[in-house]
Design an enzyme around this catalytic site. Structure first.
Site, PDB file in Angstrom:
ATOM      1  NE  ARG A  28      -3.365   2.153   3.075  1.00  0.00           N
ATOM      2  CZ  ARG A  28      -2.924   3.114   3.880  1.00  0.00           C
ATOM      3  NH1 ARG A  28      -1.712   3.056   4.401  1.00  0.00           N
ATOM      4  NH2 ARG A  28      -3.710   4.143   4.165  1.00  0.00           N
ATOM      5  CB  ALA A  29       3.798   2.225   2.049  1.00  0.00           C
ATOM      6  NE  ARG A  89      10.830 -19.464   0.399  1.00  0.00           N
ATOM      7  CZ  ARG A  89      10.078 -19.748   1.449  1.00  0.00           C
ATOM      8  NH1 ARG A  89       9.254 -20.768   1.405  1.00  0.00           N
ATOM      9  NH2 ARG A  89      10.149 -19.031   2.551  1.00  0.00           N
ATOM     10  CB  THR A 137      13.413 -11.431  -2.245  1.00  0.00           C
ATOM     11  OG1 THR A 137      12.493 -12.379  -1.718  1.00  0.00           O
ATOM     12  CG2 THR A 137      12.704 -10.434  -3.122  1.00  0.00           C
ATOM     13  CG  ASP A 195      12.605 -16.382   9.034  1.00  0.00           C
ATOM     14  OD1 ASP A 195      11.660 -16.845   9.685  1.00  0.00           O
ATOM     15  OD2 ASP A 195      12.961 -16.831   7.928  1.00  0.00           O
ATOM     16  NE  ARG A 242      14.309 -19.561   5.340  1.00  0.00           N
ATOM     17  CZ  ARG A 242      13.726 -20.350   4.445  1.00  0.00           C
ATOM     18  NH1 ARG A 242      14.330 -21.431   4.044  1.00  0.00           N
ATOM     19  NH2 ARG A 242      12.548 -20.063   3.948  1.00  0.00           N
ATOM     20  N   GLY A 258       8.013 -15.919  29.243  1.00  0.00           N
ATOM     21  CA  GLY A 258       8.530 -16.374  30.537  1.00  0.00           C
ATOM     22  C   GLY A 258       9.037 -17.810  30.497  1.00  0.00           C
ATOM     23  NE  ARG A 303      15.916 -23.184  40.992  1.00  0.00           N
ATOM     24  CZ  ARG A 303      15.272 -22.772  39.913  1.00  0.00           C
ATOM     25  NH1 ARG A 303      14.184 -22.047  40.048  1.00  0.00           N
ATOM     26  NH2 ARG A 303      15.686 -23.081  38.716  1.00  0.00           N
ATOM     27  CB  SER A 351       4.643 -26.701  34.425  1.00  0.00           C
ATOM     28  OG  SER A 351       4.501 -25.332  34.729  1.00  0.00           O
TER      29      SER A 351
HETATM   30  O1  F6P Z   1      11.242 -17.482   6.024  1.00  0.00           O
HETATM   31  C1  F6P Z   1       9.993 -17.586   6.623  1.00  0.00           C
HETATM   32  C2  F6P Z   1       9.697 -19.006   7.009  1.00  0.00           C
HETATM   33  O2  F6P Z   1       8.423 -19.056   7.614  1.00  0.00           O
HETATM   34  C3  F6P Z   1      10.742 -19.658   7.919  1.00  0.00           C
HETATM   35  O3  F6P Z   1      10.598 -19.272   9.267  1.00  0.00           O
HETATM   36  C4  F6P Z   1      10.494 -21.116   7.671  1.00  0.00           C
HETATM   37  O4  F6P Z   1      11.671 -21.864   7.886  1.00  0.00           O
HETATM   38  C5  F6P Z   1      10.106 -21.148   6.212  1.00  0.00           C
HETATM   39  O5  F6P Z   1       9.688 -19.831   5.865  1.00  0.00           O
HETATM   40  C6  F6P Z   1       9.007 -22.107   5.870  1.00  0.00           C
HETATM   41  O6  F6P Z   1       8.846 -22.093   4.486  1.00  0.00           O
HETATM   42  P1  F6P Z   1       7.616 -22.749   3.737  1.00  0.00           P
HETATM   43  O7  F6P Z   1       6.419 -21.873   3.952  1.00  0.00           O
HETATM   44  O8  F6P Z   1       8.047 -22.775   2.320  1.00  0.00           O
HETATM   45  O9  F6P Z   1       7.402 -24.094   4.341  1.00  0.00           O
END
Ligand code: F6P
Length: 325
Positions: free
Chosen positions: A21-22, A72, A105, A128, A172, A186, A212, A216
């Site tokens: 959009r931007a 991709r 990319t 990521d 990734r 946490g 301690r 869980s």
């Molecule tokens: O790069 C984004 C991401 O979601 C990663 O965290 C993960 O490893 C990968 O893409 C998963 O890719 P795909 O959607 O092709 O399974």
């Protein structure tokens, strides 16, 4: 520059729509025609290219995913594919590109420029947060919040049943989502690819917790951790703790982290980076990614965003250890 095109590529990320959009509204503001390319480099090769106007991006700032779709492309890895893409762009009179995506990319855009000289400016779109040249990437904040929501729910049931939970998050080869989710949720421990945490250390930490009276525990595992997936790590822990008291479960959060409405932070970040990328392109920048570092817009060469590591702040990892005691 009279006509540019925008596309999204690689894994989608919440906030990509705000970024598109931007770019579109920014281009129109500057009197430049703007085209959208569907499915990233695949659509470029196929000629899935269409003119956009202000209405094309109405009502999308709040939506997850990407209206331009993403892919991709294997074909773009070949010189024949890139030649077809170039012919399509030239056929549509495109003089420059804004690419919203990640490492893959920008690697593609760089090769494309070296072969055909068509300039691209990038905006970092990936959950990521693994790109050098920006403090945060578009989609990271939302992904962390989504993970946190899931972790909070798991914590409820973990506490009720006195269980150990391993929760695997995406990222990734990077541990950013894991570290922030661990702090915000946490967690007792976090396992990331950047720093090896041997299974023996996980076992010791769990045992210390039991001493301690901790009933869980939650361990966040980044998907790229060297010890394996959360399922594999769970098996290794079970082999090392010979106790009927160990009640361990594994949850892999997976693609839910990629979906959903972008957070306020991601909408604003994406808007700044989309406009920044567009205005950089119009000002003559090429082969750079727009990023925000210390709240300032900066441009970093694609070579550096791809090549240079973006280390996790050690203080954050230290904090997980201190705050879980
Ligand atoms: O790069 C984004 C991401 O979601 C990663 O965290 C993960 O490893 C990968 O893409 C998963 O890719 P795909 O959607 O092709 O399974």
């Amino acid at each position: 520059m009279k006509r540019i095109a925008v596309f999204t590529s690689g894994g989608d990320a919440p906030g990509m729509n705000a970024c598109i959009r931007a770019v579109v509204r920014g281009a129109l503001y500057h009197g430049v025609e703007v085209y959208g390319i569907r499915r990233g480099y695949s659509g470029m090769i196929a000629g899935d290219i269409f003119q956009m106007n202000s209405h094309s991006v109405s009502n999308i700032i709040q939506r997850g995913g990407t209206i331009l779709k993403s892919a991709r492309s294997k074909d773009f890895l070949t010189s024949e594919g890139r030649r077809k893409a170039y012919d399509q762009l030239i056929g549509h009179g495109i003089e420059g590109l804004v690419a919203i995506g990640g490492n893959g990319t920008f690697t593609g855009a760089l090769t494309f420029f070296e072969e055909f000289g068509l300039p691209t400016v990038g905006a970092p779109g990936t959950i990521d947060n693994d790109l050098y040249g920006t403090d945060y990437t578009i989609g990271f904040d939302t992904a962390v919040n989504t993970a946190l929501d899931a972790i909070d729910r798991i914590r409820d049931t973990a506490g009720s049943h006195d269980r150990v939970f391993l929760i695997e998050v995406m990222g990734r080869d990077a541990g950013y989502i894991a570290v922030q989710a661990a702090i915000g949720g946490g967690a007792e421990m976090v396992m990331v690819p950047e720093v090896l945490t041997p299974i023996s250390e996980v076992v010791d930490t769990l045992k210390e917790g039991w001493k301690r009276s901790k009933s869980s525990s939650i361990v966040i595992v980044a998907e790229g951790d060297d010890e394996g997936s959360a399922i594999q790590i769970g098996e290794k822990i079970k082999n090392l703790i010979d106790s009927e008291d160990l009640d361990l479960r594994v949850t892999t959060l997976g693609h839910i982290q990629r979906g959903g409405a972008p957070s306020a932070y991601d909408r604003i970040l994406a808007s700044r980076l989309g406009l920044g990328a567009l205005e950089g392109l119009l000002a003559g920048q090429k082969n750079v990614m727009a990023g925000i570092i210390n709240n300032e817009l900066v441009y970093t060469a694609f070579e550096d965003t791809i090549r240079l590591p973006k280390p996790i702040n050690d203080d954050l990892l230290r904090m997980v250890r201190i705050l879980s005691t």
